[in-house]
Scaffold this motif. Structure first.
Motif, PDB file in Angstrom:
ATOM      1  N   GLU A 317       1.060  -1.109   0.023  1.00  0.00           N
ATOM      2  CA  GLU A 317      -0.280  -0.058   0.078  1.00  0.00           C
ATOM      3  C   GLU A 317       1.203   1.145  -0.134  1.00  0.00           C
ATOM      4  OE1 GLU A 317      -3.393   0.483   2.868  1.00  0.00           O
ATOM      5  OE2 GLU A 317      -3.000  -1.610   3.215  1.00  0.00           O
ATOM      6  N   TYR A 319       1.236   6.336  -0.618  1.00  0.00           N
ATOM      7  CA  TYR A 319       0.513   7.249  -1.372  1.00  0.00           C
ATOM      8  C   TYR A 319       1.336   7.325  -2.567  1.00  0.00           C
ATOM      9  CZ  TYR A 319      -1.636   7.195   3.557  1.00  0.00           C
ATOM     10  OH  TYR A 319      -2.375   7.195   3.751  1.00  0.00           O
ATOM     11  N   ALA A 373      -2.485  10.745   5.138  1.00  0.00           N
ATOM     12  CA  ALA A 373      -3.077   9.724   5.177  1.00  0.00           C
ATOM     13  C   ALA A 373      -4.187  10.577   6.268  1.00  0.00           C
ATOM     14  CB  ALA A 373      -2.094   9.877   7.019  1.00  0.00           C
ATOM     15  N   GLU A 376      -7.624  10.660   4.373  1.00  0.00           N
ATOM     16  CA  GLU A 376      -7.761   8.755   3.853  1.00  0.00           C
ATOM     17  C   GLU A 376      -8.664   8.502   5.391  1.00  0.00           C
ATOM     18  OE1 GLU A 376      -5.433   4.141   2.712  1.00  0.00           O
ATOM     19  OE2 GLU A 376      -4.600   5.968   3.122  1.00  0.00           O
ATOM     20  N   LYS A 377      -7.957   8.437   6.416  1.00  0.00           N
ATOM     21  CA  LYS A 377      -8.828   8.038   7.395  1.00  0.00           C
ATOM     22  C   LYS A 377      -8.874   8.992   8.703  1.00  0.00           C
ATOM     23  CE  LYS A 377      -5.099   4.341   6.481  1.00  0.00           C
ATOM     24  NZ  LYS A 377      -4.128   3.731   6.658  1.00  0.00           N
ATOM     25  N   GLY A 378      -8.877   9.961   8.617  1.00  0.00           N
ATOM     26  CA  GLY A 378      -8.980  11.225   9.462  1.00  0.00           C
ATOM     27  C   GLY A 378     -10.361  11.432   9.784  1.00  0.00           C
ATOM     28  N   SER A 379     -10.441  12.201  11.172  1.00  0.00           N
ATOM     29  CA  SER A 379     -11.811  12.833  10.898  1.00  0.00           C
ATOM     30  C   SER A 379     -13.026  13.642  10.041  1.00  0.00           C
ATOM     31  CB  SER A 379     -11.865  13.391  12.308  1.00  0.00           C
ATOM     32  OG  SER A 379     -11.506  14.529  12.735  1.00  0.00           O
ATOM     33  N   LYS A 383     -10.261  16.704   7.718  1.00  0.00           N
ATOM     34  CA  LYS A 383      -9.800  16.529   6.334  1.00  0.00           C
ATOM     35  C   LYS A 383     -10.313  17.856   5.912  1.00  0.00           C
ATOM     36  CE  LYS A 383     -11.604  12.079   5.952  1.00  0.00           C
ATOM     37  NZ  LYS A 383     -12.045  10.972   4.892  1.00  0.00           N
TER      38      LYS A 383
END
Length: 636
Positions: A317, A319, A373, A376-379, A383
């Motif tokens: 995986e 970016y 990151a 993709e995965k933050g709150s 974001k």
């Protein structure tokens, strides 16, 4: 009650006949398909649901040559139906289709073992065990496995019931988002004109709605809508739609375009992504590898640029950025697949993190990885902050950022208010800036001011316009004032007096050398009274020494003028501040005695030459204290 079911599986494992058994509808529509017995283009049928509504079924091509077409239909699938022939079992294309479905974010599905009429019960048991082993670790690991015969009808009713049951548990479609539909066919319909077909993946499309074609930017209206072959006034996400677009020719559109609500997609040539390499991929991917990107119904050549200079292998995986060879219209969160073209091989897939990528220098890559990151995965709050931080150099308005990244997020406004209340984001006349960008501007301002203070140590500071013009040369004046006020609030700069800005830590500190020069200059002007020497003559008295002496004199003289200790009458004539009110007082006395005041009499009363008398009088005129008439001057 709308859903899309997608079939996947190896060629000739019976997908088309299975759909006909389920729905009674034929999906092979091309003569070539009928003749060859394989599906070349996407085929569509629909299944009436018990509670009303219809589930569209996409019959995707299974032949290796036509994987591109399968991708065109897979992006909107609610339920995947992996079809495996009992007499052949799992094949290479079965694995590839399964991997692609996972890459496209499909998480629910079932497995259909077709052609059970061709095998014995013990063979079917062996095949079932092989399938369970193959699916271990995939999104279909615990999916129902349904044995059927599309030819005889055995197990079809049970399969249909299982589909109904699973669709009941499907997540609700997003009907509030702006509508969009990838185009998979364009054709002429007699009496109506240009028609496009596709699967509405988001939102609600109503008859008469304005539509925009992406990436061309052409606009039209929804003149006629068909849903699953029937006339309709409204189409909802999850439905198969034929749309008559007013005023457009067939040549204005193509497979791969998007029909969407106006100004809701970003057309881009550089996309920030998160990618995962297929676990069965046999080769390595190096930085800047040329690949095919499959998104919606488009296939675009691109180069994969990795944020780390590394080689990607099966299961990795990372970016990266996709640098596209032609423009593509996308949304944040869209899924995609990457493939080699020759030989045909699926590399992997992923998700679009930012539709507006920027080319990065090597030193920016760590910062970019942190932002990727978060995207993709933050709150949501994280974001929103990251999006504004990226765009802050342009001081965007909230609607701009919302339209690019968060038009589907109901919590955007609350997240924005939280960040503004915490002073992470600052609004300047409605244009929003991240505090870090303001801090960067503040550091630049401090550097500029330090240079100014070094050259002018006896001045309070520099004019605000001079500073902000160097910081933001393109900004409007009113906005410049807002930025300066924000930097003052952040205690990076200060305003020690009107129309002057300085470094927050700056203090005037005259040296003993400066003091001696000032003492000498002031003596010259005080001794001269109403008739001072020209500036050039004064400067010459300090020009015989070293360059530092000249510089020190200039600094002292500028400070005396800025502090209004010396008053300029002309570019060469300055007078000590004590003598300006005396000269004005003398004029007032003469005006009280006789009006208007004669220039020659004023000169004589002052006891100076006409040159100096005129310098004072013209300065009085310029400042609106006096007015020149034909026979003298009067007070205003």
């Amino acid at each position: 009650n709308n859903a899309i079911i997608g079939t996947a599986g190896h060629v000739d494992h019976g997908k088309t006949l299975l759909i006909k058994a389920l729905t009674g509808q034929e999906t092979d529509r091309l003569k070539e398909e009928k003749k060859r017995g394989i599906t070349i283009e996407l085929g569509f049928a629909h299944l009436a649901l018990p509670g009303g509504g219809k589930a569209g079924i996409i019959d995707v091509p299974g032949h290796e040559k036509f994987v591109r077409n399968m991708l065109a239909g897979a992006g909107s699938i609610d339920l995947a139906m992996l079809v495996i022939a009992a007499d052949e079992g799992v094949m290479p294309q079965t694995r590839e289709h399964l991997a692609i479905l996972k890459m496209l974010g499909i998480s629910r599905g079932l497995v259909v073992i077709n052609k059970i009429d061709l095998v014995e019960a013990d063979w079917l048991e062996v095949v079932t065990l092989d399938i369970e082993e193959e699916l271990a670790g995939s999104f279909l690991e615990n999916a129902p496995i349904m044995p059927v015969s599309a030819y005889s009808g055995q197990g079809i009713d049970e399969l249909r019931s299982k589909i109904f049951e699973m669709l009941e548990e499907s997540p609700e479609k997003n009907l509030q988002a702006p509508f969009r539909m990838p185009v998979d066919r364009v054709f002429i319909m007699d009496g109506f004109g240009t028609v496009v077909t596709g699967t509405l993946i988001e939102g609600t499309l109503k008859l008469g709605d304005e539509v925009e074609i992406f990436p061309s930017g052409l606009t039209s209206k929804a003149r006629r809508i068909q849903v699953h072959g029937e006339e309709a006034e409204v189409a909802y996400a999850g439905q198969r739609v034929a749309l008559n677009v007013a005023g457009l020719k067939v040549s204005d559109l193509a497979k791969g375009d998007w029909i969407a609500a106006p100004k809701t997609l970003e057309t881009t040539s550089l996309i920030d992504i998160a990618i995962k390499i297929d676990k069965d991929f046999a080769r390595e991917i190096k930085n800047n590898t040329r690949l095919h990107l499959y998104h919606g119904t488009r296939d675009v050549l691109c180069n994969l640029v990795l944020l780390d200079e590394v080689v990607l292998k099966a299961g990795d995986e990372a970016y990266g950025q996709l640098r596209l060879e032609e423009p593509l219209s996308v949304n944040i969160g869209d899924r995609f697949v990457l493939r080699f073209y020759s030989p045909l091989e699926t590399v992997g897939g992923g998700v679009i993190l930012d539709p507006i990528g920027h080319r990065m220098k090597r030193v920016q890559k760590n910062e970019a990885k942190a932002r990727f990151a978060i995207m993709e995965k933050g709150s949501l709050v994280e974001k929103v902050e990251a999006a504004f931080a990226k765009h802050s150099p342009a001081f965007p308005r909230a609607d701009y950022v919302k339209n690019i990244y968060f038009h589907q997020e109901t919590g955007f406004d609350n997240a924005l208010q939280t960040l503004m209340a915490d002073k992470v984001l600052i609004s300047l006349k409605g244009q929003i800036c991240h505090k870090n960008h303001l801090a960067t501007l503040g550091q630049k301002a401090q550097t500029i001011l330090n240079h100014h203070h070094a050259a002018n140590p006896l001045q309070q500071g520099m004019p605000p316009l001079d500073l902000i013009s160097r910081l933001l040369p393109e900004a409007a004046q009113s906005f410049r004032d807002q930025v300066l006020a924000a930097l003052v609030d952040m205690k990076m700069i200060k305003c020690p007096q009107a129309d002057v800005v300085a470094h927050i830590d700056f203090k005037i500190a005259a040296s003993s050398h400066h003091d001696k020069i000032q003492e000498k200059v002031l003596k010259i002007y005080i001794d001269a009274g109403f008739a001072p020497p020209d500036f050039k003559e004064v400067a010459e008295q300090f020009s015989k020494g070293q360059q530092k002496e000249k510089q020190a004199f200039a600094q002292v003289f500028e400070a005396l003028v800025a502090g209004e200790t010396l008053i300029p009458l002309t570019p060469q004539t300055y007078v000590h501040k004590d003598f300006y009110p005396k000269a004005l007082g003398l004029f007032n006395e003469m005006h009280a005695e006789k009006s208007p005041v004669d220039t020659k009499e004023y000169r004589d009363r002052m006891g100076v030459s006409r040159k100096y008398a005129m310098a004072f009088l013209e300065d009085f005129d310029k400042k609106g204290i006096t007015q020149l008439l034909e026979n003298g001057r009067v007070l205003l």
